[in-house]
Each structure stands twice: as C-alpha cells, then as structure tokens.
Design a protein around this motif. Structure first.
Motif, short mmCIF file in Angstrom:
data_model
loop_
_atom_site.label_atom_id
_atom_site.label_comp_id
_atom_site.label_asym_id
_atom_site.label_seq_id
_atom_site.Cartn_x
_atom_site.Cartn_y
_atom_site.Cartn_z
N ILE A 331 -1.97 11.20 -11.12
CA ILE A 331 -1.50 9.94 -10.69
C ILE A 331 -1.31 9.31 -9.37
CG2 ILE A 331 0.67 8.69 -11.26
CD1 ILE A 331 1.08 10.04 -13.67
N LYS A 332 -0.97 10.50 -8.26
CA LYS A 332 -0.98 10.08 -6.93
C LYS A 332 -2.53 9.79 -6.53
CE LYS A 332 3.08 12.72 -5.71
NZ LYS A 332 3.32 14.19 -4.71
N ARG A 333 -3.50 10.81 -7.08
CA ARG A 333 -4.78 10.55 -6.32
C ARG A 333 -5.39 9.05 -7.02
NH1 ARG A 333 -5.84 15.89 -7.74
NH2 ARG A 333 -6.77 15.18 -9.64
N ALA A 334 -4.87 8.93 -8.11
CA ALA A 334 -5.40 7.41 -8.61
C ALA A 334 -4.71 6.14 -7.80
CB ALA A 334 -4.88 7.30 -10.02
N ARG A 335 -3.57 6.45 -7.53
CA ARG A 335 -2.66 5.62 -6.59
C ARG A 335 -3.44 5.28 -5.32
NH1 ARG A 335 -1.27 1.25 -8.20
NH2 ARG A 335 0.90 1.19 -8.53
N GLU A 336 -3.71 6.63 -4.62
CA GLU A 336 -4.16 6.70 -3.28
C GLU A 336 -5.64 5.79 -3.48
OE1 GLU A 336 -3.10 7.87 -0.51
OE2 GLU A 336 -1.81 9.65 -1.31
N GLU A 337 -6.38 6.08 -4.63
CA GLU A 337 -7.75 5.38 -4.48
C GLU A 337 -7.60 3.75 -4.77
OE1 GLU A 337 -9.90 7.85 -7.49
OE2 GLU A 337 -9.86 9.42 -6.16
N LEU A 338 -6.72 3.61 -5.57
CA LEU A 338 -6.38 2.10 -5.98
C LEU A 338 -5.90 1.19 -5.18
CD1 LEU A 338 -5.30 2.41 -9.88
CD2 LEU A 338 -7.64 1.45 -8.86
N ASP A 339 -4.94 2.02 -4.08
CA ASP A 339 -3.93 1.41 -3.09
C ASP A 339 -2.63 0.81 -3.73
OD1 ASP A 339 -3.68 0.81 -0.58
OD2 ASP A 339 -5.68 0.04 -0.48
N THR A 340 -1.97 0.33 -2.99
CA THR A 340 -0.66 -0.17 -3.70
C THR A 340 -0.41 -1.38 -3.83
OG1 THR A 340 1.72 -0.10 -3.53
CG2 THR A 340 0.58 -0.26 -1.30
N PRO A 341 -0.09 -1.92 -5.05
CA PRO A 341 0.05 -3.46 -5.23
C PRO A 341 1.62 -4.02 -4.84
CG PRO A 341 0.37 -2.43 -7.32
CD PRO A 341 0.39 -1.25 -6.11
N VAL A 342 2.38 -3.14 -4.14
CA VAL A 342 3.73 -3.54 -3.71
C VAL A 342 4.06 -3.89 -2.27
CG1 VAL A 342 6.07 -2.86 -4.17
CG2 VAL A 342 4.44 -1.85 -5.46
N SER A 343 4.33 -5.16 -1.93
CA SER A 343 4.52 -5.75 -0.63
C SER A 343 5.66 -4.46 0.12
CB SER A 343 5.55 -7.02 -0.73
OG SER A 343 6.35 -6.96 0.29
N GLY A 344 5.29 -4.34 1.38
CA GLY A 344 5.90 -3.59 2.21
C GLY A 344 7.39 -4.04 2.43
N MET A 345 7.38 -5.40 2.71
CA MET A 345 8.57 -6.39 3.07
C MET A 345 9.60 -6.00 1.81
SD MET A 345 9.68 -8.28 5.38
CE MET A 345 8.78 -9.35 6.25
N LEU A 346 9.08 -6.12 0.66
CA LEU A 346 10.16 -5.83 -0.50
C LEU A 346 10.47 -4.48 -0.50
CD1 LEU A 346 11.19 -6.51 -3.27
CD2 LEU A 346 8.89 -5.88 -4.36
N GLN A 347 9.73 -3.44 -0.22
CA GLN A 347 10.03 -2.18 -0.35
C GLN A 347 11.05 -2.03 0.87
OE1 GLN A 347 7.03 1.14 -0.87
NE2 GLN A 347 5.49 -0.64 -1.00
N SER A 348 10.91 -2.56 2.06
CA SER A 348 11.84 -2.48 3.18
C SER A 348 13.16 -3.06 2.64
CB SER A 348 11.12 -3.17 4.27
OG SER A 348 11.74 -2.48 5.61
N ALA A 349 13.28 -4.09 2.15
CA ALA A 349 14.60 -4.62 1.71
C ALA A 349 15.03 -3.84 0.70
CB ALA A 349 14.24 -6.05 1.04
N LEU A 350 14.38 -3.56 -0.23
CA LEU A 350 14.92 -2.68 -1.29
C LEU A 350 15.56 -1.45 -0.61
CD1 LEU A 350 12.57 -2.77 -4.30
CD2 LEU A 350 14.79 -3.37 -4.54
N ALA A 351 15.10 -0.78 0.18
CA ALA A 351 15.56 0.23 0.93
C ALA A 351 16.89 -0.01 1.49
CB ALA A 351 14.26 1.08 1.83
N ASN A 352 16.94 -0.86 1.99
CA ASN A 352 18.01 -1.51 2.90
C ASN A 352 19.23 -1.54 1.98
OD1 ASN A 352 16.66 -1.58 5.15
ND2 ASN A 352 16.36 -3.57 5.36
N TYR A 353 18.78 -2.02 0.77
CA TYR A 353 19.89 -2.54 -0.18
C TYR A 353 20.46 -1.16 -0.68
CZ TYR A 353 21.78 -5.42 -3.97
OH TYR A 353 22.79 -5.98 -4.76
N LEU A 354 19.37 -0.29 -1.21
CA LEU A 354 19.86 0.99 -1.80
C LEU A 354 20.78 1.88 -0.73
CD1 LEU A 354 17.63 0.37 -3.89
CD2 LEU A 354 17.31 2.87 -3.94
N ASP A 355 20.30 1.87 0.53
CA ASP A 355 20.75 2.82 1.41
C ASP A 355 22.51 2.28 1.93
OD1 ASP A 355 19.15 4.85 2.01
OD2 ASP A 355 17.94 3.52 3.48
N GLY A 356 22.60 0.79 1.97
CA GLY A 356 23.83 0.38 2.18
C GLY A 356 24.86 0.36 1.14
N GLY A 357 24.43 0.85 -0.07
CA GLY A 357 25.36 0.80 -1.32
C GLY A 357 25.23 -0.27 -2.24
N GLY A 358 24.42 -1.35 -1.74
CA GLY A 358 24.61 -2.47 -2.30
C GLY A 358 24.19 -2.63 -3.89
#
Ligand SMILES: Cc1ncc(COP(=O)(O)O)c(C=O)c1O
Length: 473
Positions: A331-358
């Motif tokens: 699965i990881k190899r397939a994702r490396e080949e296909l690339d991610t469809p998920v926005s970096g900005m969204l991932q960053s905001a989600l990481a902040n929300y999780l880390d802050g306990g939100g």
C-alpha cells in the motif's frame, strides 16, 4: 444586539446548573423575550455574572443550539436562531394571513455529522496557524505530512488504545480514496483482487472497489458482522475482506472479541488481508469500544481504515490508514507511485487541531450532542410495538425496523413529499434477504428538526398501517 439576561439559578435544586440554564434560555426564546436579533453574552461573561464555571454555560448553549434554538457564529457570538410566534409574543396590530412558508427539507441521510467543528474557534485558529507557516512550493510527502502522522499516532493511542508508530500511518483523502489505493496495491500480476464485503454493507465501498478494478463478493452477515464459521466454510479464499467490526454498517452490532480472534485466525491461515473500516468508533453511547482488530495479536495483515468524515466532516476529504505487514508495504509503495491527493495545507491545519487538543474537545462535545439525539429517538419511538429500533449503541445513525404491514419504500417516497429525506434499509443489501426498515442519520439535523422529522415519519407509518388494515378487513 446583546441582551441582558435576568437569570436566577437554584443552587439547592437537584437539577444540574447547565440544565437549569438551558431551561431558562429555552423559556425565554419560547416566550419571545429572546429573539433572532439578540446575541447571547459570551460564555465567559455570563459564567462570571451567574457565578458558575464557564463549562456550565458552554454545556447549556450547546444543549439548546443542538435543539435548534441557537446558532453559533464564531467570533460574532451566539444568536437566537428561531422566532417562535405564540406564547408571550407581542400580538400583531393586524392579523395578515401568513404566507405559506416553503418547507425546508430535513435531511436524515446517514453519514452526515453535525457542522459544528467548522464553527469551532480552535478549528479556525488551527487554520490560521497553518496559513502562517512558511510557504511551501513542493508536493506534500506521498504518505502524509510527518506532523499529522505523529499527531494521529498520539491521538489513536489516547482515543482508541492503539499503539501505532507514525511510520505505519498513511494519510488518505478518506475511505473511498483508501479503498482505491488498496485495490491498486492488491492488484497482482494474476489480475483483479477478490475482495469480500459484508452484506448488508456500505454501498459506496462496493461501488468504489468495483470501479477500482476489484472483484467484489458479498457475504451475508448478522447484526454483529462477519462470522468465522461462514468464512471457514468458503470454498476459495479472497485476497481481502472488508469489515466493520466496531459498528456493523448499517445494522449496528459489534463483533465480539472471540469472533474477532477467530476471523483473524482464518485470515492468517488463508493469507487474506483484513480491511478494518473503523469509521465511527469515536462515538460510543453505551459501552466502551472493543479493541480494534489491528490491535489484536495475529499473523494476518490488518489494515485499519480511519476517516475524519464522522469525527469532523466528509467535506474535508481526509482520512488515514494504519498499515502493517506485506500488504502494508504494498500500500505504501502504491501511494508513493500514485502520489498523495491530500492538500498539505489541510494536513497542517489538522495536525494543529489535533496537537492543540481541539479535536478531542470537539469529539467530546459531539458525543454529548449525538447521545442526546439518540435519547430523543428512544424516547419517541422506543415504546412502539410496530417499530424496532437498532444500531443505537454508537455512531450517528439508527435503524427503524418496520413490521410487514407497511412497506418502508413507500414511507421513504411519502416522507420526501412531506420534506423529509430518509433512506430505506433495503439499499444496503447487495443480494436478497433485504429487511423492511429505514436508516436514520441523526448527526446533522438539530434536535428540533429530528423531532419534526420523526413526527412526519411516524404519522406516515400510522396512516399506511391504518389504510392497509382497512384494505384487508
Ligand atoms: C461504513 C462507512 N465507512 C466509511 C465512511 C466514510 O467514508 P469517507 O471517509 O470516504 O467519507 C462511511 C460514511 O458514511 C461509512 O458509512
């Protein structure tokens, strides 16, 4: 316009302060003292004025927001959302005939959570922080941003008891994306992967897997999901099996631990990859969630499919996989080949929300809100002999089984005409044996809307049962 609220709470009463405050506010709205042009005081200020903790005010605001009386408008405050004519309202000087109000559709389609997180100031702050981060001009990492994978590993440890290494997490654009990725990864030189799915089950999963080139076969399951006995009796072995052990979709049972171990033993012996769709385990209303298949000892490859669609919203299109074993590497190899469809900005905001306990705080709030709607369903329908409620242990949907005098499909049709969108249980069955019932999503509507929709649905069922009785007499 901010209002002054002359509220007195009774500290000697056995009624909790939050419930008293919610009651006073509800009364004021019903009497017309509080109207849509009014903004309620900030929770901190009202708490100070009443001499209670801020939590009391927050819980009361949440309670009546969930009932549909208030709406939170972020930094603009909390406003009265409804104007209720009648008791206490100043009588109009003339009495013009009210224009017919177009009925707004109440949507009970399952899979829709409350829209609350998008109004959460912590969510907005998480995005503000993400936007302020140094500008990135490259693609986000294929497996997901390290900050989000690390935050998720911590979150899954605390909320799901899963010991996960951030390196075992792959960020996805939700379950549908995860299933496409898995189908691609499992495709071998010998052709399309065979994937066993539950029947009844999640129709979108059947559709997406088929579109992604998998050969999908349905296996009948009971309320508690797949049974090892049935799997052991299969003539041939599939490449993977998709299960919802925490909250069978849509019937709502949970697979007992003994059965989980037996299914894992079958999968290990037959080299079948187990796909564990853990779509709503955050929302348990009565019992603690059982351990995820992914956390149980086994030599089977178990891939846990997680999503932010229930805990936050499907609008985000974001989820994750917890992968292990050879299937995980593919699965990881397939994702490396296909690339991610998920926005970096969204991932960053989600990481902040999780880390802050939100996120944890939002889930706790949403859990209370859904538990209240679940109680409302039981209160309204639990006493009826002709209807059987199920799937209420967790999640944000319930099943209403209807006795054979009334055809659920006709109820769906009539409800739509009367402004309620609800789905029939039949659509979840891939093959025969469909049951007569409705699937009710209670995450998105307010308490008031849910209550109204249940009135409409039960009136339709009663009318049809009466008509059918008269017809057969
Ligand atoms: C059984 C099941 N799994 C997963 C999901 C979430 O899918 P996604 O993450 O693609 O939004 C849903 C949504 O309704 C569901 O019912």
């Amino acid at each position: 316009m901010e209002v002054e609220l002359p509220i007195v709470l009774d500290r000697t009463s056995h009624v909790p302060l939050a419930a008293q405050l919610a009651g006073r506010l509800r009364e004021a709205i019903l009497e017309g003292t509080l109207r849509p042009e009014h903004t309620l005081p900030a929770s901190r200020r009202l708490a100070a004025e009443l001499g209670v903790s801020r939590g009391v005010v927050v819980r009361a605001y949440e309670q009546i927001s969930g009932e549909g009386y208030l709406e939170s408008r972020g930094s603009a405050g909390t406003r009265v959302a409804v104007r209720l004519d009648g008791r206490g309202m100043p009588a109009p000087k003339t009495t013009p005939k009210p224009a017919p109000v177009p009925k707004a559709m109440i949507d009970l389609t399952p899979g829709r959570p409350s829209g609350e997180p998008f109004r959460d100031p912590e969510w907005k702050a998480a995005w503000k922080k993400a936007i302020g981060e140094p500008v990135q001009v490259e693609l986000p990492p294929a497996l997901g941003m390290p900050a989000l994978r690390t935050a998720l590993a911590r979150h899954l440890g605390a909320s799901r008891g899963l010991t996960v290494d951030a390196g075992d997490i792959v960020i996805t654009a939700g379950t549908s994306d995860a299933l496409q990725l898995i189908a691609t990864a499992l495709r071998s030189r010998t052709g399309a992967p065979r994937v066993l799915v539950e029947d009844p089950g999640y129709p979108t999963a059947r559709r997406v897997l088929t579109a992604a080139g998998a050969l999908v076969e349905a296996i009948p399951v009971g309320e508690d999901g797949s049974e090892a006995r049935r799997l052991n009796a299969l003539g041939s072995r599939p490449d993977a099996i998709l299960l919802t052990p925490s909250h069978q979709y849509p019937l709502g049972g949970r697979m007992p631990v003994q059965e989980r171990l037996a299914v894992l033993a079958w999968a290990g012996r037959n080299h079948v990859t187990v796909l564990e769709d853990d779509y709503d385990s955050e929302f348990r209303h009565t019992r603690m969630p059982l351990p995820a298949l992914a956390s149980l000892p086994s030599n089977a490859d178990v891939i846990l499919i997680g999503t932010f669609s229930k805990a936050l919203s499907p609008w985000l299109r974001c989820g994750y996989l917890v992968v292990r074993g050879a299937a995980g590497e593919r699965i990881k190899r397939a994702r490396e080949e296909l690339d991610t469809p998920v926005s970096g900005m969204l991932q960053s905001a989600l990481a902040n929300y999780l880390d802050g306990g939100g996120l944890a705080r939002h889930i706790a709030r949403a859990r209370r809100q859904y538990a209240r709607r679940r109680a409302l369903m039981i209160d309204r329908l639990g006493g009826r002999a002709d209807l059987k409620l199920a799937a209420l242990d967790g999640g944000l949907h319930a099943i209403i089984r209807i006795d054979e005098r009334v055809d659920a499909r006709e109820v769906v049709e009539e409800a739509l005409k009367q402004g309620v969108c609800v789905v029939s249980l039949e659509g979840y069955f891939a093959e025969g044996g469909a049951e007569n019932g409705l699937v009710i999503g209670y995450g998105a509507p307010s308490d008031l809307q849910l209550s109204r929709a249940l009135d409409i649905i039960t009136a339709i069922i009663d009318a049809k049962a009466k008509g059918n009785n008269a017809g057969s007499a």
